[in-house]
Design a protein around this motif. Sequence first.
Motif, PDB file in Angstrom:
ATOM      1  N   LYS A   1       0.872  -1.171   0.000  1.00 15.87           N
ATOM      2  CA  LYS A   1       0.000   0.000   0.000  1.00 15.87           C
ATOM      3  C   LYS A   1       0.912   1.224   0.000  1.00 15.87           C
ATOM      4  O   LYS A   1       1.693   1.428   0.925  1.00 15.87           O
ATOM      5  N   LEU A   2       0.810   2.026  -1.054  1.00 12.82           N
ATOM      6  CA  LEU A   2       1.757   3.111  -1.239  1.00 12.82           C
ATOM      7  C   LEU A   2       1.531   4.243  -0.239  1.00 12.82           C
ATOM      8  O   LEU A   2       0.399   4.559   0.124  1.00 12.82           O
ATOM      9  N   LYS A   3       2.654   4.845   0.163  1.00 16.28           N
ATOM     10  CA  LYS A   3       2.633   6.026   1.028  1.00 16.28           C
ATOM     11  C   LYS A   3       3.339   7.213   0.369  1.00 16.28           C
ATOM     12  O   LYS A   3       3.022   8.368   0.658  1.00 16.28           O
ATOM     13  N   ALA A   4       4.323   6.947  -0.481  1.00 17.65           N
ATOM     14  CA  ALA A   4       5.016   8.002  -1.218  1.00 17.65           C
ATOM     15  C   ALA A   4       5.598   7.397  -2.490  1.00 17.65           C
ATOM     16  O   ALA A   4       6.125   6.282  -2.467  1.00 17.65           O
TER      17      ALA A   4
ATOM     18  N   GLU B   1      10.100   4.895  -7.709  1.00 16.51           N
ATOM     19  CA  GLU B   1      10.773   5.410  -6.512  1.00 16.51           C
ATOM     20  C   GLU B   1       9.780   5.469  -5.346  1.00 16.51           C
ATOM     21  O   GLU B   1       9.465   6.527  -4.836  1.00 16.51           O
ATOM     22  N   PRO B   2       9.282   4.317  -4.892  1.00 18.77           N
ATOM     23  CA  PRO B   2       8.199   4.324  -3.901  1.00 18.77           C
ATOM     24  C   PRO B   2       8.586   3.810  -2.511  1.00 18.77           C
ATOM     25  O   PRO B   2       9.597   3.137  -2.314  1.00 18.77           O
ATOM     26  N   CYS B   3       7.706   4.154  -1.575  1.00 19.26           N
ATOM     27  CA  CYS B   3       7.722   3.589  -0.230  1.00 19.26           C
ATOM     28  C   CYS B   3       6.289   3.290   0.181  1.00 19.26           C
ATOM     29  O   CYS B   3       5.356   3.949  -0.284  1.00 19.26           O
TER      30      CYS B   3
ATOM     31  N   VAL C   1       6.329  14.483  -5.573  1.00 21.60           N
ATOM     32  CA  VAL C   1       6.055  13.199  -4.927  1.00 21.60           C
ATOM     33  C   VAL C   1       4.551  13.017  -4.720  1.00 21.60           C
ATOM     34  O   VAL C   1       3.885  13.909  -4.199  1.00 21.60           O
ATOM     35  N   PHE C   2       4.029  11.856  -5.134  1.00 16.35           N
ATOM     36  CA  PHE C   2       2.661  11.486  -4.785  1.00 16.35           C
ATOM     37  C   PHE C   2       2.659  10.969  -3.353  1.00 16.35           C
ATOM     38  O   PHE C   2       3.552  10.209  -2.966  1.00 16.35           O
TER      39      PHE C   2
END
Length: 341
Positions: free
Chosen positions: A30-33, A63-65, A337-338
Amino acid sequence: MLSAKIVGKGLVEVHDGPIPVPGDGQVLIKLKASALCRSDLHIYHGEKVFDNSDSTNITPGHEPCGVVEKIGSNVKNVKLGDRVAIYLASGCGQCSYCLQGYPMLCKKFNCLGMDSDGAHADYVLVSEINCLPLPNEMSFIQGALSTDVGGTLYTACKRLGVSGRTTVAIFGIGPMGSGGILMAKAYGARVIAVDLDPKRLEFAKMLGADETINPKDFDTVEEIKKLTGGIGADVSIECSGSAICENDAMNATKALGKVGFIGECKSSTINPSNQFLRKLLDVKGCWYFNRADWSEITNFIINRKVPIEKICSHTFKIQQADEAFKLFDQHGTQKVVFVWD
């Protein structure tokens, strides 16, 4: 789930579709950034990043976290609720490059967001091996920026021997060059920043650059030599992808110095004899980071208090993907950044 899709040249749409289900060895995040990259803009403009990639209808974002939401069968080292960053590359897992931690050099290299659906979405599906533990001391935005930008520039500085004894010239103060300033300063170096945009040079000073050069006002090579007692920079890092800057980087670096190329460039004309052969120059391609170095990278950022979050100039919700891409494409930002709650 919502996901951004590049549906045509300069066209981004947000689609609503099913949440993917993790299979054998896979993890649902589940994406946070999720940070936008200049590579995303190549796809946005209808260009290929890699010659053998077909990014048609693929969700970009590498480039996600995020947080582990579900795990598939045979997942052994990742558990529900883990905070993770995502390594963008996967390979065959068996060749010498994969075994050394360089899957991006594998003949079966697959890049998240270019060869398979990426992270500009509510959820992303990746293999367990692509999950990198995110320290509790780091925010999700810091984690996202520590992958492509932080990891690449930390590794570049390490490979180029940057230290408190070196003067480093950084060409192109976009997000990569900005990351270069932060990392080189954290290594203890003196930094000279080069860019055509006065606002980016002001930003470079805010990040800690010791001197700045605008090629509109000075001969870049001569000015760098002037600032280094006529010798030249010990290390130059080229982040713009400009053929002119690639040449300036080699010309501005002293004999026995080192140059790292980071900016993507399809073609360039150089003079090998004068620019690096007779200078005994060490020219390196600096692309991403070894997967095994992740803990070293995050420890460096935490222990040296590298303010990598400063590179994030704008945040958007995924519903604003079209607006985010348009703004990032204007080259007036740092990292866009999303973010998710």
